[in-house]
Design a protein around this motif. Sequence first.
Motif, PDB file in Angstrom:
ATOM      1  N   PHE A   1       0.761  -1.224   0.012  1.00 48.33           N
ATOM      2  CA  PHE A   1      -0.040  -0.126  -0.030  1.00 48.33           C
ATOM      3  C   PHE A   1       0.831   1.435   0.048  1.00 48.33           C
ATOM      4  CE2 PHE A   1      -2.075   3.310   2.452  1.00 48.33           C
ATOM      5  CZ  PHE A   1      -2.924   3.660   1.978  1.00 48.33           C
ATOM      6  N   GLY A   2       1.988   1.463   0.781  1.00 50.07           N
ATOM      7  CA  GLY A   2       2.745   2.417   0.780  1.00 50.07           C
ATOM      8  C   GLY A   2       3.367   2.847  -0.637  1.00 50.07           C
ATOM      9  N   MET A   3       3.975   1.486  -1.080  1.00 51.04           N
ATOM     10  CA  MET A   3       4.483   1.725  -2.239  1.00 51.04           C
ATOM     11  C   MET A   3       3.528   2.206  -3.319  1.00 51.04           C
ATOM     12  SD  MET A   3       7.170  -1.598  -2.576  1.00 51.04           S
ATOM     13  CE  MET A   3       8.613  -1.591  -1.561  1.00 51.04           C
ATOM     14  N   SER A   4       2.312   1.682  -3.346  1.00 54.83           N
ATOM     15  CA  SER A   4       1.177   2.088  -4.419  1.00 54.83           C
ATOM     16  C   SER A   4       0.858   3.695  -4.443  1.00 54.83           C
ATOM     17  CB  SER A   4      -0.007   1.494  -4.238  1.00 54.83           C
ATOM     18  OG  SER A   4      -0.787   1.879  -2.881  1.00 54.83           O
ATOM     19  N   LEU A   5       1.298   4.254  -3.321  1.00 55.82           N
ATOM     20  CA  LEU A   5       1.132   5.418  -3.169  1.00 55.82           C
ATOM     21  C   LEU A   5       2.329   6.483  -3.958  1.00 55.82           C
ATOM     22  CD1 LEU A   5      -0.005   6.138   0.409  1.00 55.82           C
ATOM     23  CD2 LEU A   5      -1.207   5.838  -1.487  1.00 55.82           C
ATOM     24  N   MET A   6       3.415   5.805  -4.439  1.00 51.07           N
ATOM     25  CA  MET A   6       4.509   6.460  -5.119  1.00 51.07           C
ATOM     26  C   MET A   6       4.064   6.653  -6.698  1.00 51.07           C
ATOM     27  SD  MET A   6       7.852   4.174  -3.944  1.00 51.07           S
ATOM     28  CE  MET A   6       8.239   3.812  -2.360  1.00 51.07           C
TER      29      MET A   6
ATOM     30  N   SER B   1     -13.122   7.317  -1.837  1.00 53.49           N
ATOM     31  CA  SER B   1     -12.874   8.502  -3.031  1.00 53.49           C
ATOM     32  C   SER B   1     -12.555   9.687  -2.411  1.00 53.49           C
ATOM     33  CB  SER B   1     -13.929   8.241  -3.946  1.00 53.49           C
ATOM     34  OG  SER B   1     -15.009   8.606  -3.546  1.00 53.49           O
ATOM     35  N   ASN B   2     -13.472   9.939  -1.398  1.00 51.82           N
ATOM     36  CA  ASN B   2     -13.517  11.334  -0.746  1.00 51.82           C
ATOM     37  C   ASN B   2     -12.129  11.596   0.048  1.00 51.82           C
ATOM     38  OD1 ASN B   2     -16.084  11.842  -1.525  1.00 51.82           O
ATOM     39  ND2 ASN B   2     -16.918  11.020   0.306  1.00 51.82           N
ATOM     40  N   MET B   3     -11.182  10.475   0.452  1.00 48.93           N
ATOM     41  CA  MET B   3     -10.190  10.767   1.079  1.00 48.93           C
ATOM     42  C   MET B   3      -9.067  10.808  -0.208  1.00 48.93           C
ATOM     43  SD  MET B   3     -10.389   7.811   3.812  1.00 48.93           S
ATOM     44  CE  MET B   3      -8.694   8.116   4.522  1.00 48.93           C
ATOM     45  N   GLY B   4      -9.282  10.787  -1.160  1.00 45.95           N
ATOM     46  CA  GLY B   4      -8.280  11.055  -2.266  1.00 45.95           C
ATOM     47  C   GLY B   4      -7.525   9.884  -2.544  1.00 45.95           C
ATOM     48  N   ILE B   5      -7.564   8.831  -2.100  1.00 40.36           N
ATOM     49  CA  ILE B   5      -7.000   7.542  -2.674  1.00 40.36           C
ATOM     50  C   ILE B   5      -7.500   6.790  -3.896  1.00 40.36           C
ATOM     51  CG2 ILE B   5      -6.405   5.368  -1.702  1.00 40.36           C
ATOM     52  CD1 ILE B   5      -6.664   6.268   1.283  1.00 40.36           C
TER      53      ILE B   5
END
Length: 730
Positions: free
Chosen positions: A153-158, A545-549
């Motif tokens: 999950f952390g890497m997916s935010l890159m 979606s409202n959290m910008g993820i």
Amino acid sequence: MRGAVFAAIAATMGNLLQGWDNATIAGAVIYIKREFDLESQPTLEGLIVAMSLIGATVITTFSGPVSDSVGRRPMLIVSSLLYFLGGLVMLWSPNVYVLLMGRLLDGFGVGLAVTLVPVYISETAPPEIRGQLNTLPQFTGSGGMFLSYCMVFGMSLMEAPRWRLMLGVLSIPSLLYLALMVFYLPESPRWLVSKGKMNEAKKVLQRLRAREDVNGEMALLVEGLGTGENTSIEEYLIGPSNDEEATADKDQIKLYSAEQGQSWIAKPVKGQSMLGMASRYGSMAQQGGGSMANMMDPLVTLFGSVHEKLPQSGSMRSAIFPNFGSMFNAAADENDKHENWEDESRDEDSSSDVGRDDSDDNLNSPLLSPHAPGAVPPSSGSTLNLRHPSNLMQSGELLNSTGIGGGWQLAYKKATDGKGELQRVYLHQEGGMGSMRGSMLGSVLSLPPSEMPEGQLVQAAGLVSQSNLKIKDFKGESPFEGGKIQPSSAVTKGPSWRELFEPGVKRALVVGMGLQILQQFSGINGVLYYTPQILQQAGVDVLLSNMGIGSDSASLLISGLTTLLMLPSIGIAMRLMDISGRRFLLLNTLPVLLGSLIILVLSNVINMGTVLHATLSTVSVVVYFCCFVMGFGPIPNILCSEIFPTRVRGLCIAICSLTFWFGDIIVTYSLPALLSSIGLAGVFGIYAIVCSIAWFFVYFKVPETKGMPLEVISEFFNVGARQAEAEKDM
């Protein structure tokens, strides 16, 4: 028990890496598809995920026989090395084909760990906590999944997630696994005994149990090497001996403790014991259970006859502390409750016929109970004058007894053929009413006769068969004297394929293979590997979606939270595994699995709002996972590691594991195609049907093994299977 606990924790590092790998590929495959343009090639996508399963299947073919030959520990060391190499290759992976090679090596490591860790834990753990320790692989596997999902999950935010790094990180924890296997993990004492390495096995047992005196368990391990042919069920009354009177009477059974100076007398009771009745007619619970209960396998009722009269809440405590206090402390708590019964029994006529038949009332009376002088044993079907121990004399001589866990005792007696050979006797109290009854036999055999009231007796059933100890022309001395315990040459030979056709082994294979195939086709690995995609298809990204993820990260985050919720569920299963039992957990969690799958089907068939659809899908997946890890996840492997004899355990485990991996490959490889053809509703509908079939299989075929020594479990399978075959031939 700390030694056994720490050894189990070290061994389950292999399962942590398996869970890590499962979660990593579930997240990384999203990015692998995009780089190699696999959107239009679902078959190749499925092969990337399933390649580790193919590797596990291939290595499992050899793991059982090879582990029987070279040992459990060397194979676990090889497993850690394969994890390390597989991680390095996946970190490199310039193309799909190198990635498949890395997945294959990784699968080899997974196959060895999944196959051998439950075997190792079962062979090193005390019976009373064997279920708890064998649930650890499920716990560490889920923990590995959670840690991996956090990383992915952390890497997916890159901006540019690197799937090679996701997969290659596996090499780092595999080095810790290697260090634990090389520098800490001892070899299985049961394997050492099977190879005749008695001194080494004794040292390992002393380390695992943290005590010097392990002669009783060493003898038990030797007895577990045989196949238990011609086992019979006998019933005994056991009480304190009077040495002067015992010496004056030839016809007696003398029972010795492992400690010098302690001896008792035992009388075989003619008639049918509870275990004997169960092996022929079913347990008391089954006899009153209607037509459905009457369809049960005789093995289920035979095992149930040991457990059904014991309080579930006290089985764990009485097993771990079988000699805690004494029968007199327990009797003080029960005195008021049973005072009337004892008074009435003292007033009964002690001169009635000894040989009268058991009545229906006797079937419902406790078969293990204290008898005051002159009292009538309520289940023996006879009346005895118990004021003098000399009245308990019978031909033969029992020579030793020691606790082997779970309320069982190991004793020896001369064979009745007059050749001076030994017969082993597994003793267990029959029935029970509360804590006093549950610890009675252990208390009798652990206290000096001088502390016992005159005439105090307990009643126990015994599984009697030929001993595997290397003792010829037995003269009456204790077989434990001097601590010299050696197996006979006949039982130290390697396993034979012919032994797989023994009735007890065949019946155990049916149970083990049936559980493994039903577990896989209940859909767990299909749901597990593709959880992010399933949740994404269900529209779960709407929830975040409202959290910008983004949708990719949202599905990974919810997958990680799902695995986090699985951990307390596994903790509950660990608590109940040796109290309520394996069978109880299966029968009560399978209906919940079925219900969650039905909700998933309905949420995908009925047209509803996007948010409601995503919410129902997410909740159903979470409930499915949490209930699965409480029952159908760990228990098939636990049972498979318990129900086979030592000589063929590795071979049989390999057969069951092959069944597991073939089912896993079929489910995993076919899921992408099924999702594209019949959709989520059709796939989960198939899984729901399998869960229904699994419940009936467990009810009719799967026995309860909690708290029983491995050697006694295999003996029960032999007795029950031979009895069932004999009834078929009639």
